[in-house]
Every structure is written in structure tokens, then in C-alpha cells.
Write an enzyme that holds these catalytic residues in place. Structure first.
Site, PDB file in Angstrom:
ATOM      1  N   PHE A 123       0.778  -1.200  -0.008  1.00 41.55           N
ATOM      2  CA  PHE A 123       0.062  -0.155  -0.109  1.00 41.55           C
ATOM      3  C   PHE A 123       1.061   1.341   0.053  1.00 41.55           C
ATOM      4  O   PHE A 123       1.764   1.562   0.845  1.00 41.55           O
ATOM      5  CB  PHE A 123      -0.856   0.039   1.362  1.00 41.55           C
ATOM      6  CG  PHE A 123      -1.945   1.147   1.112  1.00 41.55           C
ATOM      7  CD1 PHE A 123      -3.176   0.968   0.276  1.00 41.55           C
ATOM      8  CD2 PHE A 123      -1.749   2.329   1.958  1.00 41.55           C
ATOM      9  CE1 PHE A 123      -3.971   1.950  -0.125  1.00 41.55           C
ATOM     10  CE2 PHE A 123      -2.563   3.358   1.600  1.00 41.55           C
ATOM     11  CZ  PHE A 123      -3.750   3.183   0.522  1.00 41.55           C
ATOM     12  N   ASP A 192       1.467  -3.952   9.046  1.00 38.44           N
ATOM     13  CA  ASP A 192       0.157  -3.243   8.472  1.00 38.44           C
ATOM     14  C   ASP A 192      -0.891  -4.109   8.543  1.00 38.44           C
ATOM     15  O   ASP A 192      -1.092  -5.038   7.667  1.00 38.44           O
ATOM     16  CB  ASP A 192       0.417  -2.418   7.153  1.00 38.44           C
ATOM     17  CG  ASP A 192      -0.698  -1.704   7.269  1.00 38.44           C
ATOM     18  OD1 ASP A 192      -1.753  -1.748   7.674  1.00 38.44           O
ATOM     19  OD2 ASP A 192      -0.374  -0.450   6.412  1.00 38.44           O
ATOM     20  N   TYR A 217     -11.221   2.566   9.908  1.00 39.16           N
ATOM     21  CA  TYR A 217     -12.204   2.953   8.995  1.00 39.16           C
ATOM     22  C   TYR A 217     -12.474   1.821   8.010  1.00 39.16           C
ATOM     23  O   TYR A 217     -13.623   1.993   7.451  1.00 39.16           O
ATOM     24  CB  TYR A 217     -12.065   4.224   8.304  1.00 39.16           C
ATOM     25  CG  TYR A 217     -11.047   4.376   7.290  1.00 39.16           C
ATOM     26  CD1 TYR A 217     -10.762   3.844   6.266  1.00 39.16           C
ATOM     27  CD2 TYR A 217      -9.968   5.336   7.612  1.00 39.16           C
ATOM     28  CE1 TYR A 217      -9.918   4.049   5.263  1.00 39.16           C
ATOM     29  CE2 TYR A 217      -8.883   5.631   6.857  1.00 39.16           C
ATOM     30  CZ  TYR A 217      -8.624   4.838   5.795  1.00 39.16           C
ATOM     31  OH  TYR A 217      -7.729   4.993   5.087  1.00 39.16           O
ATOM     32  N   LYS A 218     -11.974   0.672   8.258  1.00 41.34           N
ATOM     33  CA  LYS A 218     -12.237  -0.354   7.329  1.00 41.34           C
ATOM     34  C   LYS A 218     -13.231  -1.338   8.113  1.00 41.34           C
ATOM     35  O   LYS A 218     -14.348  -1.108   8.408  1.00 41.34           O
ATOM     36  CB  LYS A 218     -11.067  -0.996   6.819  1.00 41.34           C
ATOM     37  CG  LYS A 218     -10.324  -0.003   5.723  1.00 41.34           C
ATOM     38  CD  LYS A 218      -8.927  -0.776   5.372  1.00 41.34           C
ATOM     39  CE  LYS A 218      -8.069   0.250   4.708  1.00 41.34           C
ATOM     40  NZ  LYS A 218      -8.298   0.748   3.649  1.00 41.34           N
ATOM     41  N   ARG A 364     -12.448  -4.893  -7.026  1.00 39.88           N
ATOM     42  CA  ARG A 364     -12.321  -5.532  -5.787  1.00 39.88           C
ATOM     43  C   ARG A 364     -13.635  -5.640  -4.930  1.00 39.88           C
ATOM     44  O   ARG A 364     -14.511  -4.836  -4.943  1.00 39.88           O
ATOM     45  CB  ARG A 364     -11.426  -4.626  -4.912  1.00 39.88           C
ATOM     46  CG  ARG A 364     -11.000  -5.413  -3.458  1.00 39.88           C
ATOM     47  CD  ARG A 364      -9.811  -4.223  -3.062  1.00 39.88           C
ATOM     48  NE  ARG A 364     -10.344  -3.198  -2.365  1.00 39.88           N
ATOM     49  CZ  ARG A 364      -9.738  -2.268  -1.515  1.00 39.88           C
ATOM     50  NH1 ARG A 364      -8.568  -2.415  -1.313  1.00 39.88           N
ATOM     51  NH2 ARG A 364     -10.339  -1.082  -1.238  1.00 39.88           N
TER      52      ARG A 364
END
Lengths: 405, 405
Positions: A123, A192, A217-218, A364
């Protein structure tokens, strides 16, 4: 497919939890996962924080509503979701900022070594935060493809920084094996967990990991731009030094002394004044995920993604899967490669099926097990099949790129 | 005093704005200023952001609600309050984190110089963030008392970092003169405007300042732990390099490339995903302050603090003033020294008069001109006089220190 899906939903032990989330009418939310759904309890909590704690309590709420304890309290609730002892996790700042703190801390613990090893295509923010320390002259970024990471772990490597679940493909690293390999090379490891926490089981303490960060926030449903979290293994607490030494990480912030003395434990990862609105929303999301429990979430996640593949087969949709076919080898998502992934994603969104696109050609779908149903999956596949069959993604409106993709 | 106060309120051109704030019943809020009062519009805005933008819009809101533009939009609204061109301010992260970015950026722009000059007793986080870079080996912290700062500006100084309005005393630095002195010594200047923004006029561009940071939760009424802001003078935009190079500061974040390319202008100060809940609340507070206008706010602020002193005189209360007696030389506060400041502050809070205590012996009263009335001031002084006369502050309950003081 639909009958089969409904039968699966009826037998789903997590089916009651869907009602805890404010799923919008007409939307199938398979975002994968850029932003978790709003828990219904969050609106009430936020109104209470805004009108009650802030509006009525004002500065008194730092004590009376224990605002000052929020970062540690939320961290303590996240800890069991990632296999960590309670006092080893704290909620604060962003994933990026926490990466900086812990990369710098690791470099300080390995004097004479400057290399931070990661993989290309990690990422971006993980790679950019290494680059930030590189520009300061403190780090040297080294990238090795994932099948060559073990070979790249030489005596110059201070830190191995990897994302546990790859954001594009969903592929999962073997945390135990890579942590062991890094330690054998004398390096530390920073994981991560942005696409892991709240979606799949993680055993930070069990794997002997040194550090971790992750996103709020996921799958933790903390809301847009929610505070992130950071983990430091107990054995490193005393030695940990990180450069973002703000006043809230001080041992006695309200003594207002000129010299910095780090707070004990993970408290020293705090920097500025904690974002109370964001932390309060995050607490609601985390509490809900913690209540369901990570093992049940992971089992349903695997069932959902496998069902998606079954539905694709039944619908005769052939898309190039870039995620591992074995559900134990991937996070809570399925990714497919298609040259027109962006337009297909937009056409699906127009039908109320929200997945997401990742540049340049990845479509995705995420399966947040707390609220996604098997019927959602069956319906999403039906829409996907229709979008591909009709070619409706070819419309101009679906090809125009928005600011945020 | 009360009649006089009511006459002043009746003539106050800002009196209508008090109704825009959710002042709790029975509270006189002279916090000075650790947390601004809740604007009434904030509760509705937050409900809309939570239920509408997050709940209904989900990830689509990054585009449809322009979440992605929030940091620049809020920054652009703060800019005129601090005398800055619109594209030179951005709202993000915390004051502490923004200090780190800009101290590091300044050091990178002055190769061969390592000294960051400040004053002892500056707000701790300012000093601690210099210390963080010092521990990285990149900075050298030098502290000089405020009357010796000009002398301490030698050829080793890369950056002068000062807080414009001192958090304890309220004393204001001469921004124009010190900026000039620093520039003459070849140094850059970074102003911390935490106690200035929204309270007194600031002319960043006019003074030729290089950098500034400031807080969102004080006179900007952004809520507890609100995002902060950062300013970079236009002439430095192209050269600015800061080490917290997160993905949101990238020129093309959604290209997901492995290599960092800074966004143009102040956009490169962004790091992680912006905190949408906090930024949305901050926008409401900033809009309200911007609507009133900084000149009117500053005029009323001076009138309020002068009236406080008049009331003290009339009530026969003799307290040691540590703020400058000239209202043009201080921020929107009055601070007094008393060995029992903590207990007196607690006794006042018990009576509904909220000021604040700053270790070890400072009693601080702030006058947020947007909502504090002259009657508030008169009543606060009456309570203060009674607390001192009766000695009620001597009760044990007022001497026990809370976690947050």
C-alpha cells in the site's frame, strides 16, 4: 442462486448483527474495504458526545467522560482482535503517522542498520513513509518481491515492513514465518493490519511480532478517516523511542515542563490532543466487532467469498481472479483483473452494488462479515453478470474518472 | 457592576451571535481557551455527516460530499482569519504533527544550520517536537528568554519557533519585528497561532512569516481534539519538503504508485486519510468565526478583558496579573498568579464559572468574544470575589487533582 443464498442466510449465526448496521436502502455494499458501514449505535453516540460531552460538559469532560482515557480504552478493545495483550495497543493519529513513529522507533533500536525492507506494490503510504525517513537520511528503502523477501533479509535490514493482507489482491503473508525469518536476520518486524483487523484472525503476540499498525475505518467501522491504531510488543515498551514526541505522549502532560519524558508503555505513541469525535465513533465500531468475535467473523468471511465464487461459476462469469483461490490464504475480499475494471465498477455502483476499483485494472469486492449477507452476494453476482453481458459499462458516464477512485 | 454589564451587552454589536452557541444552563464559560463552546449548528451538521454522508453515501461521499476537498476547504476559510492567502492554509492532523512537518521542512531548507530557537516555557508540545527532531540527530534545540531572542539569532539558527500568544500569560510577540529579525539572521520563522486564531488579528502574509500552525479546538470552536491547521507562505510552496509523506499528500494518491511525488502547494502537508468527522465539525466552527470577522472579535475581546479588570477593581479583588496590562499586548485572556490557583479554579467550577488552571500557579480566564457576554464577566468576578472572601476554595474536594488539570 437466490434460494441457496437465502438458505445460507437463515442458517447464518451472525444474521442478527446485520440489523445493527445502517445499510442504505437499495445498496449492496461490497466495498473491499475502503469504508465500513455505519453502525446504528454510532449516530446516538455521536449526538451524545457532541451535545452532551462537548456541549454540556465542555472541558470538564476530559475527566468526567474520560476523554483522556479514550486512546488507551479503544486500543484495549482492538487488542484481542489482533491477538495482542490489552496494554500493547493504542488508538491514535492515522495509519501513516503511526507507521512513521514505528519505523523510526525500529531504526533507533537497530543502530548501524538503515534498511527498511518491504515489497513493491505494498500500500503506497507504507512505502511513502519509509521514503520520508529516507529523505531525512535515516532510512534506506529496499523493496523485494514477496517470494524474495526472505533472501533480502540481510545484516543491513533494521526493519521488515509488510502489509498482512494485500490491499489489491487480498493475499495474506505468513506472519509467523516471516517474523521468524526477520528475527533470525536480526531485524524487527512491523505489520500493517489495515485489511486484517476485524476481518481475519491475527496473532501478533503469538507470532512474536514487534510492531503493528492498522486502520480504523475499514472492518472496524470507525467512520471516514477514523483514527488508526498502533501495537508495540510488551518487551519493547521500555526501550521504545519515537520522534513524534507531542505533549500527550509525555509522562505528565499537565506538568507543562520544557523537557520531554515519555509516558510508560504505548502511551508514548500519543502525540497531539486526541481526536475525541473520531475516537468515540471508532469505539462504537470496535465494540460491535469485538462483541461478534473475530473467529466467527473470519468463518463467515470465508463462506461469503467462497459463495461469491460459486455464484460466479453458476452465472457463467469468467473473470481473472487475482486473489488466492484458497480462502485461508486471503483476506476478506476477492479481486479480479479486467482492463475495464473502472467502468465496470461504476456501472455496478449505478445499480447499487458498491465494490471498488484499484488502479489500473483491479475490481475488488469485500465481504464485511458483520453485515454482508449471502443474498447480497448472490444479487451482486447477478448484477455483475448482467453488466458484463449487456456491456452497459461501455457508457461514457461510467468511464469518466472521479477525483477519488 | 451588573447594570453596567447589561448596558454593555445591549450595545454589543456581536450580541446576536451568542445565540448561535449551545452554552449550558448555569455555566459561565471563561475557559481560556482549552476548548471552545459547541456551535448550535454543529450538532445538525454532525448528524448529517454521520447518517447522511457516511451512512447513506458511504464511499461515494469522497466525491459526492467532497470529503476529499475538506482539508483545503477548511484551510481556505481559516486563511483570512490569520492574514493568509487562501491557498496557503490547510486543515489536517494535530498542531503537534504539523509542527514536526514544518520544523523538519525548515531544517531541510537551511542546510548547514541545525538550531531551532524557541523560548523556555513555550507550550510544551512546541518544545517537545523540536526535541523529537533533536533525538533524530536533525535539530539542535536552543531556548532563549523572550527578551534575549534577538541576541540568540546567530548563523546556526535554521528556524525561530514561537507561540504568538503565550498560553499561560497571554503575552503577544511582535510578529513583524521578530520575523524581520529572524530573516536578517538568515533563519526562517514558524508561528504557533493556537491561542491567536479566531481571537486576535494576525497578519502572516503581511509580516512575511514563513510557516504557521494552529489549533482547531480553541477559538475556532472545532470540538475536542479538532484537526489543526498549517500555513506555508506562497514563496516556499515549490521547495517545501516534509518527512511525513503519506499517501494523501501525493500528487496522485489514487494512482497507487510506489514512489512519492508531492502534491502541489500545501496539499503536500497532508499525510493519512483526513478525519472527516473532525474536519466537518471544525468547518462549522470556522464558518461562524469567519462570518463574525476577526476585527470585530478582537475589539470585543479587548473590551471584555478590560471590563473584567474594571470589575475586579470595583469588587476590591487584588490578584497578581501576569498578563500584560495593555490589551493590545495580550491575547484574549487574563492570567493571574496565586499559590492556590488550582483550588480556586475548582471552587469556581463548582459554582459554574469555568476558567482554567495552568500548573503550577496560574488561574486563566479566556474571553471568547463570539459568545462571552459582559454579564458573564461581571458575574464571574462576583463569584471570584466570593470564593476568595469566604475561603471556600480551602475545602479538600477542591484540592484533589484530577487526571486532566
Amino acid at each position: 442462486m437466490l434460494a441457496q443464498a437465502r438458505a445460507r442466510d437463515a442458517a447464518d449465526p451472525l444474521r442478527e448483527y446485520r440489523a445493527h448496521f445502517a445499510l442504505p436502502e437499495g445498496v449492496i455494499y461490497l466495498d473491499g474495504n475502503s469504508l465500513g458501514v455505519l453502525p446504528k449505535a454510532t449516530a446516538g453516540r455521536m449526538a451524545g458526545v457532541v451535545r452532551g460531552e462537548w456541549g454540556e460538559g465542555l472541558i470538564r469532560s476530559w475527566n468526567s467522560a474520560d476523554w483522556i482515557g479514550l486512546p488507551r480504552r479503544v486500543g484495549g478493545r482492538i487488542a484481542p482482535l489482533v491477538g495482542a495483550a490489552p496494554d500493547t495497543v493504542i488508538a491514535c493519529d492515522s495509519t501513516s503517522i503511526n507507521l512513521f513513529k514505528l519505523i523510526a522507533a525500529a531504526l533507533a533500536m537497530r543502530p548501524g542498520r538503515k534498511v527498511v525492507l518491504s515489497e513493491p506494490g505494498n500500500f503506497p503510504t507504507d512505502l511513502y513513509m519509509i521514503a520520508g525517513l529516507e529523505a531525512q537520511g535515516l532510512a534506506e528503502r529496499r523493496l523485494a518481491p514477496r517470494d524474495r523477501i526472505a533472501d533480502a533479509l540481510d545484516g543491513d535490514v533494521a526493519l521488515l515492513l509488510l502489509t498482512h493482507v494485500h490491499y489489491k489482491t487480498g493475499e495474506v503473508f505468513d506472519m509467523a514465518a516471516l517474523t521468524r525469518a526477520a528475527h533470525e536476520a536480526g531485524a524487527l518486524v512491523l505489520w500493517d493490519l489495515s485489511h486484517s483487523a476485524g476481518a481475519i484472525p491475527v496473532e501478533l503476540d503469538g507470532c512474536g511480532a514487534d510492531f503493528a499498525v492498522g486502520c480504523g475505518y475499514k472492518y472496524l467501522n470507525g467512520g471516514p478517516g477514523a483514527p488508526a491504531f498502533a501495537y508495540v510488543a510488551q518487551r519493547h515498551h521500555a526501550a521504545l523511542e519515537q520522534p513524534l514526541t507531542g505533549w500527550m505522549g509525555h509522562a505528565a502532560p499537565f506538568a507543562f515542563s520544557d523537557d520531554y519524558q515519555p509516558a510508560p508503555g504505548v502511551g508514548r505513541l500519543l502525540c497531539g490532543t486526541p481526536p475525541i469525535l473520531g475516537l468515540s465513533a471508532l469505539e462504537v465500531g470496535v465494540d460491535l466487532v469485538a462483541e461478534i468475535g473475530i473467529e466467527r467473523l473470519a468463518a463467515k468471511s470465508r463462506a461469503l467469498s467462497e459463495f461469491f465464487r460459486t455464484c460466479l461459476d453458476q452465472a457463467g462469469v469468467a473473470l481473472e481472479l487475482v486473489s488466492p483461490p484458497d480462502p485461508m490464504q486471503r483476506g476478506s475480499q476477492l479481486s479480479f483483473r479486467h482492463p475495464e475494471a473502472y467502468a465496470i465498477c461504476q456501472a455496478l455502483i449505478a445499480r447499487g452494488v458498491i465494490g471498488d476499483f484499484r488502479d489500473p485494472d483491479i475490481l475488488r469486492f469485500g465481504f464485511a462479515p458483520a453485515y454482508v449477507s449471502f443474498e447480497d452476494v448472490a444479487e451482486a453476482v447477478r448484477h455483475l453478470a448482467e453488466v458484463l453481458e449487456t456491456g452497459e459499462w461501455q457508457r461514457d458516464e461510467f468511464r469518466e474518472r472521479a477525483a477519488v477512485t
